[in-house]
Design an enzyme around this catalytic site. Sequence first.
Site, PDB file in Angstrom:
ATOM      1  N   SER A 113       0.774  -1.126  -0.048  1.00  0.00           N
ATOM      2  CA  SER A 113       0.036  -0.029   0.126  1.00  0.00           C
ATOM      3  C   SER A 113       0.810   1.181  -0.110  1.00  0.00           C
ATOM      4  CB  SER A 113      -1.042  -0.081   0.986  1.00  0.00           C
ATOM      5  OG  SER A 113      -1.919   0.965   0.959  1.00  0.00           O
ATOM      6  N   GLU A 203      -1.891  -2.970  -8.024  1.00  0.00           N
ATOM      7  CA  GLU A 203      -3.170  -3.253  -7.205  1.00  0.00           C
ATOM      8  C   GLU A 203      -3.780  -2.064  -6.603  1.00  0.00           C
ATOM      9  OE1 GLU A 203      -4.039  -3.366  -3.614  1.00  0.00           O
ATOM     10  OE2 GLU A 203      -2.180  -2.196  -3.494  1.00  0.00           O
ATOM     11  N   HIS A 273      -5.100  -5.409  -1.473  1.00  0.00           N
ATOM     12  CA  HIS A 273      -5.392  -4.990  -0.262  1.00  0.00           C
ATOM     13  C   HIS A 273      -6.394  -5.981   0.545  1.00  0.00           C
ATOM     14  CE1 HIS A 273      -3.667  -1.141  -0.758  1.00  0.00           C
ATOM     15  NE2 HIS A 273      -4.357  -0.511   0.521  1.00  0.00           N
TER      16      HIS A 273
END
Length: 305
Positions: A113, A203, A273
Amino acid sequence: MPSKILPPPLKPGDLLRVIAPSGALREFEAFERGLEIWRSRGYRVEISPQIDDKWGYLAGTDETRRQQLAAAWQDPDCRGILCSRGGFGSTRILEDWNWQQNSALPKWLIGFSDITALLWSLYIAGISGVHAPVLTTLADEPDWSVERLFDSVEGRPLAPLKGCGWGGGVVTGTLLPGNLTVATNLLATPILPHLDGVILALEDVTEAPYRIDRMLTQWRLSGALSQVCGIALGGFTRCEAPPTVSSFSVEEVLRDRLGDLGIPIVSDLPFGHDSPNAALPVGIEVILDGDAGILAMPTAASNAS
């Protein structure tokens, strides 16, 4: 593409340090569960005293968070750095940061992330990290994903990942995984690596389709996508438009913005995630089969360069 240094494989008994380089820690129960997984494998884990600092939405001031990273990176006894959570903030501490300001051996940096910025910056410095669950998400991973993380840092071979092939044949390249939103904000900055020969693995989460469209269009206009040799797409979860709004689906946007590049692409790979978030070592040589829909790591991470 220059060779990347992979840190020495971890082993039980090694010292790991926990830092909060991004958003303020909120998920304390999940954080403790993640810590227990590492400790149950025999690792010594030290937590930064500033781990629960808060400065607005950040886990402390830029200087405090930069000091956490520096203390862990410069500690000669530390063998790996565990990030508490993502959020936002890692790019702020990379201003005037230099990974070479240490005398210790390279060590594993583990996260995803917002940690994308740290991983890519470290990659530019010639050192590989692991795009993998942070402490607040690790306990929600299935057993195979947890084992894959430990395989990644302890030097064992990694199983191939299976997704949906879009065609384009087979290519070998350097794996560069990250979050699309964070990576997009690295375009035209010194933190964006050279992308020639790279297999880009992306992603994202909670981004409406039009925002995914906007980001991928920026990648196209910047010329960055013309440099990569393959694209591996993980989860794009909770990216639906509101039911009352006319919209493309996120799948349609990905096909529209990427499907004409003429390179191997595989989607629906199990990283991102929402669980599962399969560990992906940064900077290792991988094979992307756009026909069979497979992302394969042909060697153990500890032996890759």
